[in-house]
Motif scaffolding. Structure first.
Motif, PDB file in Angstrom:
ATOM      1  N   LEU A   1      20.859  50.975  87.105  1.00 43.62           N
ATOM      2  CA  LEU A   1      20.405  52.534  86.340  1.00 43.62           C
ATOM      3  C   LEU A   1      20.238  52.149  84.550  1.00 43.62           C
ATOM      4  CD1 LEU A   1      22.639  54.814  87.559  1.00 43.62           C
ATOM      5  CD2 LEU A   1      20.625  54.779  88.332  1.00 43.62           C
ATOM      6  N   PHE A   2      21.358  50.853  84.285  1.00 38.40           N
ATOM      7  CA  PHE A   2      21.450  50.714  82.908  1.00 38.40           C
ATOM      8  C   PHE A   2      19.991  50.384  82.215  1.00 38.40           C
ATOM      9  CE2 PHE A   2      26.420  50.298  82.360  1.00 38.40           C
ATOM     10  CZ  PHE A   2      26.261  51.370  83.003  1.00 38.40           C
ATOM     11  N   HIS A   3      18.948  49.663  83.359  1.00 42.10           N
ATOM     12  CA  HIS A   3      17.922  48.841  83.004  1.00 42.10           C
ATOM     13  C   HIS A   3      16.965  50.198  82.947  1.00 42.10           C
ATOM     14  CE1 HIS A   3      14.525  46.421  83.288  1.00 42.10           C
ATOM     15  NE2 HIS A   3      14.365  46.687  84.040  1.00 42.10           N
ATOM     16  N   GLN A   4      17.231  50.466  83.674  1.00 37.24           N
ATOM     17  CA  GLN A   4      15.961  52.077  83.681  1.00 37.24           C
ATOM     18  C   GLN A   4      15.780  52.622  83.219  1.00 37.24           C
ATOM     19  OE1 GLN A   4      16.069  53.511  87.806  1.00 37.24           O
ATOM     20  NE2 GLN A   4      14.826  51.468  88.749  1.00 37.24           N
ATOM     21  N   HIS A   5      17.321  52.834  82.761  1.00 35.64           N
ATOM     22  CA  HIS A   5      16.870  54.272  81.749  1.00 35.64           C
ATOM     23  C   HIS A   5      18.362  53.979  80.790  1.00 35.64           C
ATOM     24  CE1 HIS A   5      15.920  56.733  84.867  1.00 35.64           C
ATOM     25  NE2 HIS A   5      16.723  55.644  85.841  1.00 35.64           N
ATOM     26  N   GLY A   6      18.463  53.228  80.355  1.00 36.42           N
ATOM     27  CA  GLY A   6      19.615  52.351  79.343  1.00 36.42           C
ATOM     28  C   GLY A   6      20.716  53.055  79.387  1.00 36.42           C
ATOM     29  N   TYR A   7      22.070  52.151  78.055  1.00 30.93           N
ATOM     30  CA  TYR A   7      23.077  53.572  78.285  1.00 30.93           C
ATOM     31  C   TYR A   7      23.220  54.044  78.569  1.00 30.93           C
ATOM     32  CZ  TYR A   7      28.168  52.524  77.505  1.00 30.93           C
ATOM     33  OH  TYR A   7      29.597  52.796  77.480  1.00 30.93           O
ATOM     34  N   HIS A   8      23.182  54.616  77.591  1.00 35.66           N
ATOM     35  CA  HIS A   8      23.582  56.050  76.747  1.00 35.66           C
ATOM     36  C   HIS A   8      22.801  57.614  78.232  1.00 35.66           C
ATOM     37  CE1 HIS A   8      25.293  55.204  73.287  1.00 35.66           C
ATOM     38  NE2 HIS A   8      24.535  54.430  73.146  1.00 35.66           N
ATOM     39  N   ALA A   9      21.611  56.948  78.341  1.00 34.49           N
ATOM     40  CA  ALA A   9      21.306  57.982  79.283  1.00 34.49           C
ATOM     41  C   ALA A   9      21.677  58.356  80.564  1.00 34.49           C
ATOM     42  CB  ALA A   9      19.776  57.742  79.346  1.00 34.49           C
TER      43      ALA A   9
ATOM     44  N   VAL B   1      19.962  40.873  83.079  1.00 31.14           N
ATOM     45  CA  VAL B   1      19.524  40.114  81.954  1.00 31.14           C
ATOM     46  C   VAL B   1      18.826  41.095  80.768  1.00 31.14           C
ATOM     47  CG1 VAL B   1      17.240  38.431  80.926  1.00 31.14           C
ATOM     48  CG2 VAL B   1      19.442  37.666  82.719  1.00 31.14           C
ATOM     49  N   SER B   2      17.929  41.979  81.392  1.00 29.87           N
ATOM     50  CA  SER B   2      17.305  42.773  80.170  1.00 29.87           C
ATOM     51  C   SER B   2      18.469  43.909  79.820  1.00 29.87           C
ATOM     52  CB  SER B   2      16.540  44.072  80.956  1.00 29.87           C
ATOM     53  OG  SER B   2      15.740  43.340  81.762  1.00 29.87           O
ATOM     54  N   VAL B   3      19.936  44.099  80.927  1.00 26.19           N
ATOM     55  CA  VAL B   3      20.874  44.967  80.353  1.00 26.19           C
ATOM     56  C   VAL B   3      20.880  44.628  79.248  1.00 26.19           C
ATOM     57  CG1 VAL B   3      22.794  46.004  81.491  1.00 26.19           C
ATOM     58  CG2 VAL B   3      21.077  46.348  81.929  1.00 26.19           C
ATOM     59  N   TYR B   4      21.900  43.048  79.545  1.00 22.37           N
ATOM     60  CA  TYR B   4      22.752  41.765  78.556  1.00 22.37           C
ATOM     61  C   TYR B   4      21.548  41.958  77.621  1.00 22.37           C
ATOM     62  CZ  TYR B   4      24.733  37.936  77.201  1.00 22.37           C
ATOM     63  OH  TYR B   4      25.421  36.830  76.473  1.00 22.37           O
ATOM     64  N   LEU B   5      20.903  41.639  77.235  1.00 20.29           N
ATOM     65  CA  LEU B   5      19.933  42.089  76.094  1.00 20.29           C
ATOM     66  C   LEU B   5      20.104  43.133  75.284  1.00 20.29           C
ATOM     67  CD1 LEU B   5      16.488  39.675  77.467  1.00 20.29           C
ATOM     68  CD2 LEU B   5      18.952  39.291  75.504  1.00 20.29           C
ATOM     69  N   ALA B   6      20.000  43.650  75.797  1.00 23.13           N
ATOM     70  CA  ALA B   6      20.179  45.069  75.120  1.00 23.13           C
ATOM     71  C   ALA B   6      20.753  46.278  75.139  1.00 23.13           C
ATOM     72  CB  ALA B   6      18.472  46.742  76.494  1.00 23.13           C
ATOM     73  N   GLU B   7      21.815  46.560  75.812  1.00 24.32           N
ATOM     74  CA  GLU B   7      22.913  46.710  75.483  1.00 24.32           C
ATOM     75  C   GLU B   7      24.329  46.618  75.332  1.00 24.32           C
ATOM     76  OE1 GLU B   7      22.816  50.007  76.255  1.00 24.32           O
ATOM     77  OE2 GLU B   7      20.730  49.982  77.277  1.00 24.32           O
ATOM     78  N   ASN B   8      23.724  44.863  73.526  1.00 25.56           N
ATOM     79  CA  ASN B   8      25.345  44.398  73.545  1.00 25.56           C
ATOM     80  C   ASN B   8      26.532  45.515  72.243  1.00 25.56           C
ATOM     81  OD1 ASN B   8      26.616  42.227  72.518  1.00 25.56           O
ATOM     82  ND2 ASN B   8      25.635  42.320  70.765  1.00 25.56           N
ATOM     83  N   ASN B   9      25.055  46.493  71.508  1.00 27.93           N
ATOM     84  CA  ASN B   9      25.752  47.501  70.915  1.00 27.93           C
ATOM     85  C   ASN B   9      26.964  48.187  71.142  1.00 27.93           C
ATOM     86  OD1 ASN B   9      24.880  45.335  68.355  1.00 27.93           O
ATOM     87  ND2 ASN B   9      23.183  46.686  68.754  1.00 27.93           N
ATOM     88  N   ASN B  10      27.052  48.362  72.571  1.00 28.05           N
ATOM     89  CA  ASN B  10      27.212  49.339  73.554  1.00 28.05           C
ATOM     90  C   ASN B  10      28.559  48.893  73.853  1.00 28.05           C
ATOM     91  OD1 ASN B  10      26.217  51.795  72.542  1.00 28.05           O
ATOM     92  ND2 ASN B  10      24.069  50.640  73.755  1.00 28.05           N
ATOM     93  N   LEU B  11      29.136  48.042  73.921  1.00 28.07           N
ATOM     94  CA  LEU B  11      30.325  46.971  74.377  1.00 28.07           C
ATOM     95  C   LEU B  11      31.176  47.244  73.631  1.00 28.07           C
ATOM     96  CD1 LEU B  11      28.654  43.429  75.565  1.00 28.07           C
ATOM     97  CD2 LEU B  11      29.780  45.360  76.773  1.00 28.07           C
TER      98      LEU B  11
END
Length: 185
Positions: free
Chosen positions: A17-25, A100-110
């Motif tokens: 889901l994070f990959h498809q929609h992004g963490y915040h969504a 991998v996509s989540v790892y690359l895109a969502e680092n700032n949300n950790l």
């Protein structure tokens, strides 16, 4: 179902889901629904959404460490080990593309503590590549080798957004060659 199995399902669905929609969504209700449980039940396994994201990042780090260990096993020839590392890195990118996509895109949300800990783990992994590259190319200073390692890894991760993760296309072999060219040219 065992608690560990349910946790794994939650983590896998959250990553998807994070990959498809992004963490915040993505909300806890989305994750619970995808895993077939109520949103309130998700909290039995993870205190919050940020903890699920951190678990995904730790999972990615574990997969990288496992792939590195497998690549280095059974050889003490630096050039062979470097080829295996490149092949392993690309393979992991193809096999775990959502992660991998989540790892690359969502680092700032950790959470900050997890981000700091995971950066240390990432640095140690890069230093393994640097050690290997300097063994293959003794003319390189470790600082230059570090830049090349980051560049080679970024070639794969940047292009991963453009190419389809399908081994039948042969793109994985092309990416391994690109990595090795960046490292050894």
């Amino acid at each position: 179902m065992r608690a560990g199995a349910r946790r794994e399902i939650l983590l896998a669905e959250a990553i998807r889901l994070f990959h498809q929609h992004g963490y915040h969504a993505v909300g806890m209700d989305d994750i619970g629904g995808a895993a077939g449980i109520t949103p309130s039940s998700v909290y039995r396994y993870f205190p919050g959404k940020a903890d699920i994201l951190a678990a995904a990042f730790y999972r990615a780090s574990e997969r990288v460490a496992e792939a590195t260990d497998a690549a280095l096993a059974g050889t003490n020839v630096p050039r062979t080990a470097l080829y295996r590392m490149a092949n392993s890195y690309v393979g992991l990118t193809f096999e775990r593309s959502d992660l991998v996509s989540v790892y690359l895109a969502e680092n700032n949300n950790l959470p900050e503590a997890d981000r700091h800990e995971l950066r240390k783990v990432q640095r140690l992994h890069v230093e393994e590549w640097v050690r290997l590259l300097v063994a293959v190319r003794p003319d390189l200073h470790s600082t230059e080798a570090r830049v090349l390692v980051h560049a080679a890894q970024n070639v794969v991760t940047d292009l991963s957004g453009w190419v389809r993760f399908d081994r039948r296309t042969g793109m994985d072999r092309h990416l391994v060659r690109l990595m090795l060219t960046v490292l050894t040219a």
